[in-house]
Structures are given as C-alpha cells and as structure tokens.
Design a protein around this motif. Structure first.
Motif: not given
Length: 98
Positions: A25-30, A33-38
């Motif tokens: 989640v932190w990777i996403m919030l920051d 991450c790439d669009e596929a992971s998001r």
C-alpha cells in the motif's frame, strides 16, 4: 498484450493475499509502482473490506506524516517502525479472524 498475459494478470490478482496488498500500500500511496501493479492493488482493495479499511488508515497516516513533516518523506527509521507495526497489526487481525 497477448491473451496469455491477460490470463497471467488475472491469476496474479487471484493469488494476492491481504498481507501482500497491505505491504504494498505504501508503494502505491507514494506513486512508486507501475500502472499494472496499481490497478491490481486497487482492484483488490476495492473488493476486500479489510484491505479497504487498512488502506484508508494508511492513507490517513501518510497525510498526517506529510502534514507534520512539511511534505518531506518520513525518516527511514520511522517508516520501518510503522511498517513493522502495521504488519504486526494485520497478522493479529488475521489471527483473530481465524
């Protein structure tokens, strides 16, 4: 993308467990991450009530840190302690649910 790639992406979503989502989640919030992971993480969060709740808490913590640290990134030690505490909380909640 080939049909096989689409099947792999669907399979990856099916294999996501909540602890992996919360850890990312932190990777996403920051926005790290790439669009596929998001998209994969967001889909899981949208469909999983406990991850949705945890995501909301993480988002609030990030906003609080941003506000209190003047938009700077939290110190590495603080981020690590928060990450450990969040994982511990998720594990405790999962154990309580079982």
């Amino acid at each position: 993308m080939t049909g096989t790639g689409d099947a792999d992406a669907g399979e990856q979503f099916e294999n996501l467990d909540c602890s992996a989502v919360i850890a990312d989640v932190w990777i996403m919030l920051d926005n790290e991450c790439d669009e596929a992971s998001r998209a994969r993480l967001q889909k899981h969060i949208d469909e999983c009530g406990s991850c949705f709740e945890a995501y909301g808490i993480e988002e609030k913590v990030k906003k609080l840190i941003s506000r209190k640290c003047g938009g700077d990134q939290a110190p590495a030690g603080l981020r690590e302690r928060l990450s450990v505490e969040i994982r511990r909380t998720v594990l405790i909640r999962q154990t309580d649910a079982d």
